[in-house]
Design a protein around this motif. Structure first.
Motif, short mmCIF file in Angstrom:
data_model
loop_
_atom_site.label_atom_id
_atom_site.label_comp_id
_atom_site.label_asym_id
_atom_site.label_seq_id
_atom_site.Cartn_x
_atom_site.Cartn_y
_atom_site.Cartn_z
N GLU A 41 0.84 -1.20 0.00
CA GLU A 41 0.00 0.00 0.00
C GLU A 41 0.87 1.25 0.00
N ALA A 42 1.99 1.22 0.75
CA ALA A 42 2.89 2.37 0.81
C ALA A 42 3.47 2.69 -0.57
N PHE A 72 3.58 6.16 -5.50
CA PHE A 72 3.49 6.36 -6.94
C PHE A 72 2.20 7.07 -7.35
N GLY A 73 1.14 6.89 -6.55
CA GLY A 73 -0.10 7.61 -6.82
C GLY A 73 0.07 9.11 -6.66
N ILE A 74 0.74 9.50 -5.57
CA ILE A 74 1.00 10.92 -5.34
C ILE A 74 1.94 11.48 -6.41
N ALA A 75 2.95 10.70 -6.77
CA ALA A 75 3.87 11.14 -7.82
C ALA A 75 3.13 11.36 -9.14
N SER A 76 2.18 10.48 -9.44
CA SER A 76 1.42 10.59 -10.67
C SER A 76 0.59 11.86 -10.71
N THR A 124 4.16 6.42 -13.75
CA THR A 124 4.01 6.37 -12.29
C THR A 124 2.60 5.92 -11.92
N GLY A 125 1.62 6.40 -12.66
CA GLY A 125 0.24 6.00 -12.39
C GLY A 125 0.00 4.52 -12.66
N MET A 126 0.68 3.99 -13.66
CA MET A 126 0.50 2.58 -14.01
C MET A 126 0.99 1.66 -12.89
N ILE A 127 2.09 2.05 -12.24
CA ILE A 127 2.59 1.26 -11.13
C ILE A 127 1.59 1.26 -9.97
N LEU A 129 -1.74 -0.77 -10.80
CA LEU A 129 -1.58 -2.22 -10.79
C LEU A 129 -1.62 -2.77 -9.36
N ILE A 130 -0.99 -2.05 -8.44
CA ILE A 130 -1.00 -2.48 -7.05
C ILE A 130 -2.40 -2.37 -6.46
N TYR A 131 -3.10 -1.30 -6.81
CA TYR A 131 -4.44 -1.11 -6.25
C TYR A 131 -5.47 -2.09 -6.82
#
Length: 207
Positions: free
Chosen positions: A21-22, A27-31, A45-48, A51-53
């Motif tokens: 989650e971290a 990467f969500g904030i970076a996106s 960055t959003g793609m990473i 995928l985790i979410y």
């Protein structure tokens, strides 16, 4: 808002979060940051993060949000293509406004997505939040579509998504993600202001 409650929530979220989650939050904030800057790095960055979410949402029975994250991934590929290949000889894809037809299409897309998602969640899954899961997913669906096309109005859809996502993820026990969406609301507001400025700096174009 009670600042003590916010601080306690952040501490609880950090204590309970998984490393996965971290990474997704980072990467969500970076996106979002790169999106505000109109930087093409918004997409990798959003793609990473998305995928985790997909995995996290499946685990917490947020099925519509799981689907929207998969959609984010595919739309990121589409947006990456559009942003890297501007048309009409332009150096980059310009920030533009929606015309009346575009606004109407966006509203219809939201309502259609919401109705379809709610029907599926309420009748074919064990989701305990079908109304809210469907709402955030439908608004994010529109937001991602408009962002790929570099439309100013994408930020309005994101602000709506973020505001509703804060209590939804808090309720599901994903504290850090909940506060991530609170932070996203602030970033999306900044993004809206910046993109309005960018659109005004050029002759008004509607599409």
């Amino acid at each position: 808002m009670d600042l003590y409650w916010i601080w306690e929530g952040i501490k609880e979220g950090v204590a309970e979060m998984s490393w996965l989650e971290a990474v997704a939050v980072f990467f969500g904030i970076a996106s979002v940051f790169y999106s505000i800057k109109k930087n093409i790095l918004v997409f990798p960055t959003g793609m990473i993060s998305t995928l985790i979410y997909v995995y996290i949402c499946l685990k917490y029975k947020l099925y519509a949000d799981m689907g929207i994250n998969a959609y984010y991934f595919s739309m990121s590929i589409y947006g990456w293509y559009l942003w890297s290949r501007p048309s009409n000889g332009k150096a980059e894809l310009p920030v533009t406004w929606l015309n009346k037809k575009g606004v109407f299409s966006s509203i219809v897309l939201f309502l259609g997505a919401y109705a379809a998602l709610y029907f599926v969640l309420a009748n074919f899954t064990d989701s305990d939040v079908p109304y809210w899961d469907s709402f955030t997913t439908a608004s994010a669906f529109v937001g991602m579509w408009l962002m790929a096309k570099k439309k100013v109005e994408n930020w309005i859809a994101w602000i709506i998504t973020d505001i509703v996502s804060v209590p939804l993820y808090y309720y599901k026990g994903l504290m850090l993600t909940s506060f991530q969406f609170l932070f996203f609301t602030v970033l999306a507001t900044i993004g809206l202001i910046e993109w309005i400025k960018a659109a005004k700096s050029k002759p008004e174009v509607y599409a």
